[in-house]
Scaffold this motif. Structure first.
Motif, mmCIF file in Angstrom:
data_model
loop_
_atom_site.group_PDB
_atom_site.id
_atom_site.type_symbol
_atom_site.label_atom_id
_atom_site.label_comp_id
_atom_site.label_asym_id
_atom_site.label_seq_id
_atom_site.Cartn_x
_atom_site.Cartn_y
_atom_site.Cartn_z
ATOM 1 N N MET A 114 3.165 12.557 -9.163
ATOM 2 C CA MET A 114 2.282 13.608 -8.659
ATOM 3 C C MET A 114 2.742 14.101 -7.285
ATOM 4 O O MET A 114 2.671 15.300 -6.985
ATOM 5 N N ILE A 115 3.232 13.185 -6.457
ATOM 6 C CA ILE A 115 3.759 13.567 -5.142
ATOM 7 C C ILE A 115 4.980 14.460 -5.317
ATOM 8 O O ILE A 115 5.108 15.491 -4.654
ATOM 9 N N LYS A 118 -4.908 13.437 -1.683
ATOM 10 C CA LYS A 118 -6.179 12.692 -1.701
ATOM 11 C C LYS A 118 -7.360 13.629 -1.469
ATOM 12 O O LYS A 118 -8.428 13.440 -2.049
ATOM 13 N N LEU A 119 -7.179 14.633 -0.632
ATOM 14 C CA LEU A 119 -8.259 15.567 -0.317
ATOM 15 C C LEU A 119 -8.443 16.637 -1.387
ATOM 16 O O LEU A 119 -9.570 17.072 -1.651
ATOM 17 N N GLU A 120 -7.357 17.065 -2.013
ATOM 18 C CA GLU A 120 -7.401 18.231 -2.894
ATOM 19 C C GLU A 120 -7.342 17.918 -4.377
ATOM 20 O O GLU A 120 -7.611 18.800 -5.191
ATOM 21 N N ASN A 121 -6.988 16.700 -4.756
ATOM 22 C CA ASN A 121 -6.789 16.386 -6.163
ATOM 23 C C ASN A 121 -7.611 15.141 -6.510
ATOM 24 O O ASN A 121 -7.240 14.019 -6.143
ATOM 25 N N ASN A 122 -8.706 15.341 -7.229
ATOM 26 C CA ASN A 122 -9.599 14.230 -7.572
ATOM 27 C C ASN A 122 -8.915 13.158 -8.414
ATOM 28 O O ASN A 122 -9.174 11.966 -8.237
ATOM 29 N N HIS A 123 -8.042 13.572 -9.324
ATOM 30 C CA HIS A 123 -7.334 12.603 -10.161
ATOM 31 C C HIS A 123 -6.406 11.737 -9.304
ATOM 32 O O HIS A 123 -6.373 10.509 -9.456
ATOM 33 N N PHE A 124 -5.669 12.370 -8.397
ATOM 34 C CA PHE A 124 -4.809 11.616 -7.487
ATOM 35 C C PHE A 124 -5.643 10.647 -6.649
ATOM 36 O O PHE A 124 -5.277 9.481 -6.492
ATOM 37 N N VAL A 158 1.846 14.430 2.368
ATOM 38 C CA VAL A 158 1.563 14.877 1.002
ATOM 39 C C VAL A 158 0.492 13.993 0.367
ATOM 40 O O VAL A 158 -0.407 14.491 -0.322
ATOM 41 N N ILE A 159 0.570 12.698 0.606
ATOM 42 C CA ILE A 159 -0.442 11.773 0.088
ATOM 43 C C ILE A 159 -1.815 12.154 0.628
ATOM 44 O O ILE A 159 -2.786 12.230 -0.132
ATOM 45 N N ASP A 177 0.850 -1.179 0.000
ATOM 46 C CA ASP A 177 0.000 0.000 0.000
ATOM 47 C C ASP A 177 0.891 1.236 0.000
ATOM 48 O O ASP A 177 2.042 1.200 0.428
ATOM 49 N N LEU A 178 0.357 2.322 -0.513
ATOM 50 C CA LEU A 178 1.177 3.493 -0.778
ATOM 51 C C LEU A 178 1.834 4.063 0.480
ATOM 52 O O LEU A 178 2.964 4.534 0.432
ATOM 53 N N ILE A 179 1.164 4.011 1.605
ATOM 54 C CA ILE A 179 1.744 4.533 2.846
ATOM 55 C C ILE A 179 2.957 3.694 3.275
ATOM 56 O O ILE A 179 3.955 4.228 3.751
#
Length: 82
Positions: free
Chosen positions: A75-76, A23-29, A18-19, A7-9
């Motif tokens: 993206m990160i 997740k909260l601010e970027n719908n594509h991410f 940043v993840i 998993d990414l974390i």
């Protein structure tokens, strides 16, 4: 490696904040993150024997997971340099 967490974390613990922000601010991410999570969960279920599938399907899903991880990491990195 079998039954290893991807998993990414766990993969990028130094970018946890940043993840979360992306997740909260970027719908594509967020969409890519969810897709990555779903594929990782499927791969882990196959590797632990909960699900069965052809080896080719498992390898394809692992490649897709890696592609998504690369996209998410890019993206990160962009977020960090912004």
């Amino acid at each position: 490696m079998l039954n290893e967490k991807h998993d990414l974390i766990h993969e990028l613990p130094e970018h946890k904040d940043v993840i979360h922000t992306l997740k909260l601010e970027n719908n594509h991410f967020a969409r890519l993150f969810d897709e990555y999570h779903d594929i990782d969960h499927e791969v882990r279920r196959i590797e632990t024997g909960v699900e069965t599938t052809a080896d080719e399907h498992l390898e394809q899903r692992k490649k897709q997971r890696l592609l998504l991880k690369d996209q998410l990491f890019e993206m990160i990195q962009k977020q960090l340099t912004a």
